[in-house]
Design a protein around this motif. Sequence first.
Motif, mmCIF file in Angstrom:
data_model
loop_
_atom_site.group_PDB
_atom_site.id
_atom_site.type_symbol
_atom_site.label_atom_id
_atom_site.label_comp_id
_atom_site.label_asym_id
_atom_site.label_seq_id
_atom_site.Cartn_x
_atom_site.Cartn_y
_atom_site.Cartn_z
ATOM 1 N N GLY A 121 0.508 -1.227 0.041
ATOM 2 C CA GLY A 121 -0.064 0.113 -0.181
ATOM 3 C C GLY A 121 0.943 1.252 -0.046
ATOM 4 O O GLY A 121 0.476 2.486 -0.048
ATOM 5 N N ARG A 166 -3.958 -8.714 -5.515
ATOM 6 C CA ARG A 166 -3.261 -7.297 -5.748
ATOM 7 C C ARG A 166 -2.581 -7.137 -7.040
ATOM 8 O O ARG A 166 -2.445 -6.272 -7.439
ATOM 9 C CB ARG A 166 -2.590 -6.821 -4.487
ATOM 10 C CG ARG A 166 -2.387 -5.640 -4.425
ATOM 11 C CD ARG A 166 -2.377 -4.880 -3.196
ATOM 12 N NE ARG A 166 -2.350 -3.168 -3.138
ATOM 13 C CZ ARG A 166 -2.724 -2.507 -2.380
ATOM 14 N NH1 ARG A 166 -2.791 -2.860 -1.005
ATOM 15 N NH2 ARG A 166 -2.778 -1.335 -2.415
ATOM 16 N N LYS A 167 -1.644 -8.131 -7.199
ATOM 17 C CA LYS A 167 -0.846 -8.113 -8.413
ATOM 18 C C LYS A 167 -1.539 -8.532 -9.624
ATOM 19 O O LYS A 167 -0.854 -8.467 -10.722
ATOM 20 C CB LYS A 167 0.381 -9.050 -8.120
ATOM 21 C CG LYS A 167 1.514 -8.532 -7.124
ATOM 22 C CD LYS A 167 2.489 -9.472 -7.029
ATOM 23 C CE LYS A 167 3.663 -8.758 -6.138
ATOM 24 N NZ LYS A 167 4.955 -9.731 -6.131
ATOM 25 N N ARG A 168 -2.825 -8.886 -9.604
ATOM 26 C CA ARG A 168 -3.666 -9.519 -10.825
ATOM 27 C C ARG A 168 -2.941 -10.636 -11.407
ATOM 28 O O ARG A 168 -3.166 -10.756 -12.523
ATOM 29 C CB ARG A 168 -3.877 -8.450 -11.656
ATOM 30 C CG ARG A 168 -4.445 -6.936 -11.115
ATOM 31 C CD ARG A 168 -4.880 -6.071 -12.193
ATOM 32 N NE ARG A 168 -5.590 -4.986 -11.396
ATOM 33 C CZ ARG A 168 -6.135 -4.061 -12.070
ATOM 34 N NH1 ARG A 168 -6.316 -3.981 -13.413
ATOM 35 N NH2 ARG A 168 -7.104 -3.009 -11.504
ATOM 36 N N SER A 197 -11.734 -6.263 -7.820
ATOM 37 C CA SER A 197 -10.521 -6.001 -7.774
ATOM 38 C C SER A 197 -10.114 -5.425 -9.190
ATOM 39 O O SER A 197 -9.291 -4.285 -9.527
ATOM 40 C CB SER A 197 -9.279 -6.562 -7.084
ATOM 41 O OG SER A 197 -9.783 -6.776 -5.722
ATOM 42 N N PHE A 279 -8.291 -1.775 -5.175
ATOM 43 C CA PHE A 279 -8.224 -3.256 -4.463
ATOM 44 C C PHE A 279 -8.519 -2.921 -2.806
ATOM 45 O O PHE A 279 -9.184 -3.830 -2.405
ATOM 46 C CB PHE A 279 -6.674 -3.556 -4.612
ATOM 47 C CG PHE A 279 -6.420 -4.970 -3.630
ATOM 48 C CD1 PHE A 279 -6.670 -6.169 -3.992
ATOM 49 C CD2 PHE A 279 -5.995 -4.737 -2.192
ATOM 50 C CE1 PHE A 279 -6.566 -7.227 -2.950
ATOM 51 C CE2 PHE A 279 -5.688 -5.824 -1.471
ATOM 52 C CZ PHE A 279 -6.117 -7.018 -1.780
ATOM 53 N N GLU A 280 -8.130 -2.031 -2.414
ATOM 54 C CA GLU A 280 -8.172 -1.692 -0.917
ATOM 55 C C GLU A 280 -9.655 -1.537 -0.799
ATOM 56 O O GLU A 280 -10.394 -1.943 0.302
ATOM 57 C CB GLU A 280 -7.162 -0.381 -0.483
ATOM 58 C CG GLU A 280 -6.011 -0.745 -0.310
ATOM 59 C CD GLU A 280 -5.054 0.599 -0.637
ATOM 60 O OE1 GLU A 280 -3.982 0.480 -0.108
ATOM 61 O OE2 GLU A 280 -5.507 1.422 -0.679
ATOM 62 N N ALA A 283 -11.198 -5.118 -1.048
ATOM 63 C CA ALA A 283 -11.129 -6.123 0.047
ATOM 64 C C ALA A 283 -11.700 -5.603 1.308
ATOM 65 O O ALA A 283 -12.197 -6.599 2.019
ATOM 66 C CB ALA A 283 -9.327 -5.880 0.201
#
Length: 340
Positions: A121, A166-168, A197, A279-280, A283
């Motif tokens: 983040g 998060r990294k897809r 996401s 993403f955040e 999530a």
Amino acid sequence: MSIDPGRQRTSSIPLHVFVFALAAVLTLTNQAWVGGLTIYDASMREKREQAHQVLLENRLPAGETWSGRGANRTNIRVVTVWVAEKLRLMTGQPLHRVYFVLDTASLFAALILLYGFLAMGGATSLALGGLLFTGALLPLTYHFHYFHPWDRASLVLWLVSLILIRKRAFLALMFLLPLAVIVKFDIVLVPILYFASVVTQTNWKRRLGETIGLLAISFATYAVLRILVPGGFEPHDIVAQVSRNLSVAMALGLRYPPLLAFGLPLALGMIGLRRCDRFEVAAFGFAIFQMSVLVLLTNFVEVRAELPVLIMMLPASLKGLKLVIEQASPRIPHAPAATS
């Protein structure tokens, strides 16, 4: 002014060392001084070994039920039990020691991964804060049970899955998902978080197809487990479960473990959402959804099973914490530039 790449790499090493040391301190403090007095206490060994044997053989003692043992829907979480049995036979170590080592290694790995996940983040200081906050809550995970050896390993796989989302990293997630479901099937719906996401107005068909594929993999793995390890699933009264959860919450009041674990992250997360990336936000929303499912299906007082919820809240919570700190910090006016 240029920065020497070699010097930059060297300067980052002490932080990594500190993170490893902090994770080790948190792990050993909790495992030895909390776990040693609770789930790993010698008085619990016989019950834990009986539970191990029941799951290993998938067979209850005469006259018992899975619900009566507090083990409804746990018989398919058998991979951790198999690993422990294999290690016991290979090493000749007693079963309680094998489980302690497995739990300790998994918890240490989870804390390292947690820092790495939170550091994605942006701010390492906030990532350290999230790690410390999680460490402060770990004592809550040693109560209200005596044998759930899959939770620490499952936490590791949850963290790896969240990092991949998060990294897809779709392909890596596709291969990891079956293992995560085999260890503990509460991760079966995580493809929904992947979709939330990554989907956009222009790529929704492709992302929907990927998500359907991931859901097919996770549910197919779950179905195969149910076939290979039959039984273990008894009727579940959702209304009675919610009633029990409310009764426990009212009885414990401010001491209620989920309130202690999620109250502050939830409040800070609501504050921080406006500064969160895609993403955040996803999530945080998925964490609330997952929490709602757990309230309906589990004894919600058992925080040990809910750490993935906390972890998914933390990125937004840390953004909220940053906003609170910024608003509380006095604004110092810049001094006028000196003239020559």
